[in-house]
Design a protein around this motif. Structure first.
Motif, PDB file in Angstrom:
ATOM      1  N   VAL A 168     -12.610  -3.310  -3.577  1.00  0.00           N
ATOM      2  CA  VAL A 168     -12.620  -1.848  -3.586  1.00  0.00           C
ATOM      3  C   VAL A 168     -11.244  -1.318  -3.963  1.00  0.00           C
ATOM      4  O   VAL A 168     -10.226  -2.016  -3.857  1.00  0.00           O
ATOM      5  N   PHE A 169     -11.217  -0.043  -4.418  1.00  0.00           N
ATOM      6  CA  PHE A 169      -9.981   0.690  -4.655  1.00  0.00           C
ATOM      7  C   PHE A 169      -9.911   1.812  -3.630  1.00  0.00           C
ATOM      8  O   PHE A 169     -10.791   2.667  -3.584  1.00  0.00           O
ATOM      9  N   GLU A 170      -8.851   1.813  -2.825  1.00  0.00           N
ATOM     10  CA  GLU A 170      -8.726   2.799  -1.761  1.00  0.00           C
ATOM     11  C   GLU A 170      -8.436   4.200  -2.309  1.00  0.00           C
ATOM     12  O   GLU A 170      -8.895   5.202  -1.775  1.00  0.00           O
ATOM     13  N   ASN A 171      -7.635   4.286  -3.421  1.00  0.00           N
ATOM     14  CA  ASN A 171      -7.264   5.581  -4.005  1.00  0.00           C
ATOM     15  C   ASN A 171      -7.604   5.610  -5.490  1.00  0.00           C
ATOM     16  O   ASN A 171      -6.704   5.634  -6.346  1.00  0.00           O
ATOM     17  N   THR A 213      -2.707   0.983 -11.599  1.00  0.00           N
ATOM     18  CA  THR A 213      -3.710   0.215 -10.858  1.00  0.00           C
ATOM     19  C   THR A 213      -3.221  -0.094  -9.448  1.00  0.00           C
ATOM     20  O   THR A 213      -4.003  -0.059  -8.482  1.00  0.00           O
ATOM     21  N   ALA A 214      -1.933  -0.373  -9.299  1.00  0.00           N
ATOM     22  CA  ALA A 214      -1.378  -0.642  -7.972  1.00  0.00           C
ATOM     23  C   ALA A 214      -1.467   0.590  -7.084  1.00  0.00           C
ATOM     24  O   ALA A 214      -1.765   0.492  -5.891  1.00  0.00           O
ATOM     25  N   PRO A 274      -5.869  -1.566  -4.943  1.00  0.00           N
ATOM     26  CA  PRO A 274      -6.991  -2.520  -4.902  1.00  0.00           C
ATOM     27  C   PRO A 274      -6.883  -3.432  -3.689  1.00  0.00           C
ATOM     28  O   PRO A 274      -5.785  -3.805  -3.271  1.00  0.00           O
ATOM     29  N   ARG A 275      -8.024  -3.766  -3.114  1.00  0.00           N
ATOM     30  CA  ARG A 275      -8.034  -4.679  -1.981  1.00  0.00           C
ATOM     31  C   ARG A 275      -9.423  -5.260  -1.793  1.00  0.00           C
ATOM     32  O   ARG A 275     -10.416  -4.691  -2.237  1.00  0.00           O
ATOM     33  N   LEU A 301      -3.972  -6.031  -2.527  1.00  0.00           N
ATOM     34  CA  LEU A 301      -3.673  -6.733  -3.773  1.00  0.00           C
ATOM     35  C   LEU A 301      -2.668  -5.994  -4.651  1.00  0.00           C
ATOM     36  O   LEU A 301      -2.301  -6.499  -5.716  1.00  0.00           O
ATOM     37  N   PHE A 302      -2.171  -4.811  -4.214  1.00  0.00           N
ATOM     38  CA  PHE A 302      -1.313  -4.010  -5.085  1.00  0.00           C
ATOM     39  C   PHE A 302       0.072  -4.620  -5.266  1.00  0.00           C
ATOM     40  O   PHE A 302       0.738  -4.380  -6.278  1.00  0.00           O
ATOM     41  N   ARG A 303       0.526  -5.428  -4.311  1.00  0.00           N
ATOM     42  CA  ARG A 303       1.883  -5.967  -4.397  1.00  0.00           C
ATOM     43  C   ARG A 303       2.067  -6.833  -5.628  1.00  0.00           C
ATOM     44  O   ARG A 303       3.100  -6.768  -6.305  1.00  0.00           O
ATOM     45  N   SER A 304       1.079  -7.669  -5.926  1.00  0.00           N
ATOM     46  CA  SER A 304       1.198  -8.543  -7.102  1.00  0.00           C
ATOM     47  C   SER A 304       1.223  -7.729  -8.392  1.00  0.00           C
ATOM     48  O   SER A 304       1.910  -8.098  -9.353  1.00  0.00           O
TER      49      SER A 304
END
Length: 334
Positions: free
Chosen positions: A6-9, A72-73, A77-78, A307-310
């Motif tokens: 999912v994407f939170e924002n 995208t970050a 995404p998570r 997953l945004f850190r990568s």
């Protein structure tokens, strides 16, 4: 895999609309990114175009990719792993009181009343995983086939083993069947206690009056659903036993004491039903299943992995590469 991604924002994805604008700007300005020298003629010069000119757009591509990763970050995404735990907050104790007199072998239901009941009751039991269920059998007298238990395999095994037997005195002792069921439930600590009493005849045996048994059910807060099973009119029923021990069948009038069954149901807060065929019997148990709902509380636990850190690190890496190329190989500040 994608079900738990999912994407939170996701609103940040609107920034991708600036990508076509940046690309158009780059195409328009590209010709002005290199110095120009105007001379009257190039005769005498050896023309050789540098390979750096051809790959210079790589800098712009790296910058666009870095911007895309950053957008995208920001959309965050998570992945999410969901685990559930259920807790029964309102259990129901149910006793099924089944008439097993010889008349239950009548063939107005397929293959007969007793077997039709066993099929439908089996589905009912399997649909009540959170409840405790017991079985009481009665004919001219009554006894407990299975005490109330949460082990459905025991209840289903006992139900499958139900059959007409001459061990019980023949007849229909509705009062005794109901009283035995009440006795099974009177000490229950369940918030809801229910008896499903099924018969195909009239009360003609036993030492306990059905009305007295229903009063006991009321005293202990036990709701009773009564079911009269049998077609209207005549039914092919056992009328005798042949010399080989098998039943002899003949048409007999179907007699069900519906007034008594209605009185029992009304007094205890239940309902009376009439099953004249297999379909109606199945519908009755479905209706009881809906009326007596077990409240189950469900807890959901969510485990998120960001997953945004990568993506941010990838964007920073692209920017570093683009800057190094610009100030080394391409030696440009544009």
């Amino acid at each position: 895999m994608l079900d738990n991604f999912v994407f939170e924002n996701p609103q940040w994805f609107w920034l991708f609309l600036i990508m076509p604008v940046l690309i158009a700007w780059y195409i328009i300005k590209r010709g002005k990114q290199t110095a120009e020298l105007k001379i009257s003629t190039i005769k005498g010069f050896k023309v050789k175009q540098s390979w750096l000119v051809n790959i210079r757009p790589l800098l712009f591509v790296l910058r666009l990719l870095a911007l895309a990763f950053l957008i995208t970050a920001m959309a965050r995404p998570r992945t999410v792993a969901v685990s559930t735990k259920t807790k029964t907050t309102k259990g129901i104790d149910i006793v099924m009181a089944i008439d097993v007199s010889a008349s239950m072998l009548a063939r107005d239901l397929r293959p007969n009343r007793l077997e039709a009941l066993k099929d439908v009751a089996s589905e009912f039991i399997q649909g009540r995983p959170n409840d405790r269920i017991g079985i009481v059998l009665y004919a001219g007298e009554s006894y407990t086939k299975t005490p109330i238990t949460s082990d459905k395999s025991i209840v289903l095994g006992a139900l499958n083993d139900v059959k007409f037997s001459e061990v019980l005195e023949n007849g229909t002792a509705i009062g005794m069947g109901l009283a035995t069921s009440v006795n099974r439930l009177k000490d229950s600590k369940a918030l809801s206690k229910v008896i499903i009493l099924l018969t195909d005849g009239v009360n003609n045996s036993g030492t306990i009056d059905p009305k007295l048994a229903s009063e006991l059910a009321v005293e202990y807060g036990i709701k009773t659903y009564t079911i009269g099973i049998g077609s209207n009119g005549m039914a092919l029923s056992p009328i005798g036993i042949k010399s080989n021990g098998q039943f002899q069948y003949g048409n007999q009038k179907v007699e069900i004491d519906e007034d008594l069954l209605k009185q029992i149901a009304t007094a205890t807060g239940g309902q009376y039903f009439r099953a004249t065929n297999n379909q109606k019997l199945e519908a009755i148990y479905e209706e009881i299943n809906k009326l007596e709902k077990t409240e189950v509380e469900e807890f959901k636990f969510y485990n998120y992995k960001e997953l945004f850190r990568s993506l941010v690190l990838a964007a920073l890496g692209l920017i570093v590469v683009e800057v190094l190329l610009r100030f080394t190989i391409f030696r440009s500040f544009v």
